[in-house]
Design a protein around this motif. Structure first.
Motif, short mmCIF file in Angstrom:
data_model
loop_
_atom_site.label_atom_id
_atom_site.label_comp_id
_atom_site.label_asym_id
_atom_site.label_seq_id
_atom_site.Cartn_x
_atom_site.Cartn_y
_atom_site.Cartn_z
N PRO A 73 8.62 5.00 -3.59
CA PRO A 73 8.69 5.94 -4.71
C PRO A 73 7.54 6.93 -4.78
O PRO A 73 7.67 8.00 -5.40
CB PRO A 73 8.69 5.03 -5.95
CG PRO A 73 9.21 3.72 -5.45
CD PRO A 73 8.69 3.60 -4.06
N ALA A 74 6.41 6.61 -4.15
CA ALA A 74 5.25 7.50 -4.19
C ALA A 74 5.24 8.52 -3.05
O ALA A 74 4.39 9.39 -3.03
CB ALA A 74 3.97 6.67 -4.12
N LEU A 75 6.22 8.43 -2.14
CA LEU A 75 6.17 9.23 -0.92
C LEU A 75 6.87 10.57 -1.05
O LEU A 75 7.89 10.69 -1.74
CB LEU A 75 6.82 8.46 0.23
CG LEU A 75 6.17 7.14 0.64
CD1 LEU A 75 7.03 6.45 1.68
CD2 LEU A 75 4.75 7.36 1.15
N SER A 153 -0.45 12.25 4.97
CA SER A 153 -0.66 12.65 3.59
C SER A 153 0.75 12.68 2.99
O SER A 153 1.66 12.04 3.50
CB SER A 153 -1.34 14.02 3.53
OG SER A 153 -2.66 13.94 4.01
N GLY A 154 0.94 13.39 1.91
CA GLY A 154 2.28 13.48 1.35
C GLY A 154 2.67 12.26 0.54
O GLY A 154 3.66 11.57 0.85
N ASP A 158 -1.87 8.67 -7.57
CA ASP A 158 -1.89 7.84 -8.78
C ASP A 158 -0.85 6.72 -8.69
O ASP A 158 -1.12 5.58 -9.10
CB ASP A 158 -1.64 8.69 -10.01
CG ASP A 158 -2.79 9.65 -10.31
OD1 ASP A 158 -3.92 9.38 -9.87
OD2 ASP A 158 -2.55 10.67 -10.98
N MET A 159 0.32 7.04 -8.16
CA MET A 159 1.36 6.02 -8.03
C MET A 159 0.96 4.93 -7.04
O MET A 159 1.18 3.74 -7.28
CB MET A 159 2.68 6.65 -7.62
CG MET A 159 3.34 7.48 -8.70
SD MET A 159 4.93 8.19 -8.15
CE MET A 159 5.92 6.69 -8.00
N VAL A 160 0.37 5.34 -5.92
CA VAL A 160 -0.07 4.34 -4.94
C VAL A 160 -1.14 3.44 -5.54
O VAL A 160 -1.09 2.21 -5.41
CB VAL A 160 -0.59 5.03 -3.66
CG1 VAL A 160 -1.19 4.00 -2.70
CG2 VAL A 160 0.53 5.80 -2.97
N ASN A 173 -6.89 6.72 0.18
CA ASN A 173 -7.34 7.93 0.84
C ASN A 173 -6.17 8.55 1.60
O ASN A 173 -5.75 9.65 1.30
CB ASN A 173 -8.50 7.59 1.79
CG ASN A 173 -9.16 8.81 2.39
OD1 ASN A 173 -8.58 9.88 2.46
ND2 ASN A 173 -10.40 8.65 2.83
N PHE A 174 -5.62 7.82 2.58
CA PHE A 174 -4.43 8.29 3.29
C PHE A 174 -3.64 7.08 3.78
O PHE A 174 -4.07 5.93 3.61
CB PHE A 174 -4.78 9.25 4.44
CG PHE A 174 -5.57 8.65 5.57
CD1 PHE A 174 -4.94 8.18 6.72
CD2 PHE A 174 -6.96 8.60 5.52
CE1 PHE A 174 -5.66 7.66 7.78
CE2 PHE A 174 -7.70 8.07 6.58
CZ PHE A 174 -7.05 7.60 7.71
N LEU A 175 -2.49 7.33 4.34
CA LEU A 175 -1.63 6.29 4.90
C LEU A 175 -1.59 6.44 6.40
O LEU A 175 -1.73 7.55 6.93
CB LEU A 175 -0.21 6.40 4.34
CG LEU A 175 -0.06 6.48 2.82
CD1 LEU A 175 1.40 6.74 2.46
CD2 LEU A 175 -0.57 5.21 2.16
#
Length: 202
Positions: A73-75, A153-154, A158-160, A173-175
């Protein structure tokens, strides 16, 4: 002239593996990545330098389909399939309370944490900057261990953070997808800027 005289003691194969031939992956082979291999990657990357040995990086490895679905949902839409199909997705985070570990990490100056507790701006900048450095070390170590990487990124930060780090001092920071890339998912390699476009002497 040998390679050491050129300033690099590693061979072309190592340079290709880490940089010149390495690609950011978009699709993945259905091959598992063991916990032991992830530990091996960490045990190598942890030696990369950070200022004052702050080492603020924190890692959450999403391995199961259920864990990865919590991230969806955060992506951004373009990252959904990348996350669902990656054998492992590393949530590369940093600890905003990294300074609490400085008595151990910086023992010759055990009181060093106070300067960060007293200056929130300095603390956040230090955590983010050095956590980003360590995120790069993670990808280098993963490539040296035979894994491919797909940094992303992307996503909604806040959701993560709410989904995975609620009530904690970790911040995303990043995935980064980790596994064995599927060459069919690669784009044509994009150009890079020349030395003269980027570098100056003073």
């Amino acid at each position: 002239m040998d390679e050491s005289e050129n300033g690099c003691t590693c061979g072309d194969a190592v340079r290709d593996l880490i940089f010149r031939e390495a690609r950011s992956q978009n699709r993945w082979q259905p091959r598992a990545v063991s916990d032991g291999l992830l530990r091996e990657v960490y045990e190598l990357m942890k030696w990369g330098p950070t200022s004052m040995n702050t080492a603020p990086l924190r890692l959450l490895f999403l391995r199961t389909a259920e864990a990865k679905e919590k991230l969806v949902p955060a992506l951004a839409p373009g990252n959904v399939d990348k996350v669902r199909t990656a054998p492992v997705v590393a949530v590369v985070a940093y600890d905003s309370a990294f300074h609490d570990k400085l008595p151990f990490l910086f023992p010759h100056r055990p009181q060093a944490g106070a300067m960060f507790r007293e200056d929130a701006r300095l603390s956040e900048a230090t955590a983010f900057r050095n956590g980003t450095l360590q995120g790069a070390y993670l990808m280098i170590a993963a490539r040296m261990a035979g894994l491919d990487c797909g940094p992303m990124s992307g996503f909604n930060e806040d959701m993560v953070n709410e989904t995975f780090f609620a009530g904690r001092t970790w911040k995303v920071n990043f995935l980064c997808g980790l596994g064995y890339g599927d060459p069919a998912g690669l784009f044509p390699r994009h150009p890079k800027l020349a030395f003269e476009q980027v570098c100056e002497f003073a």
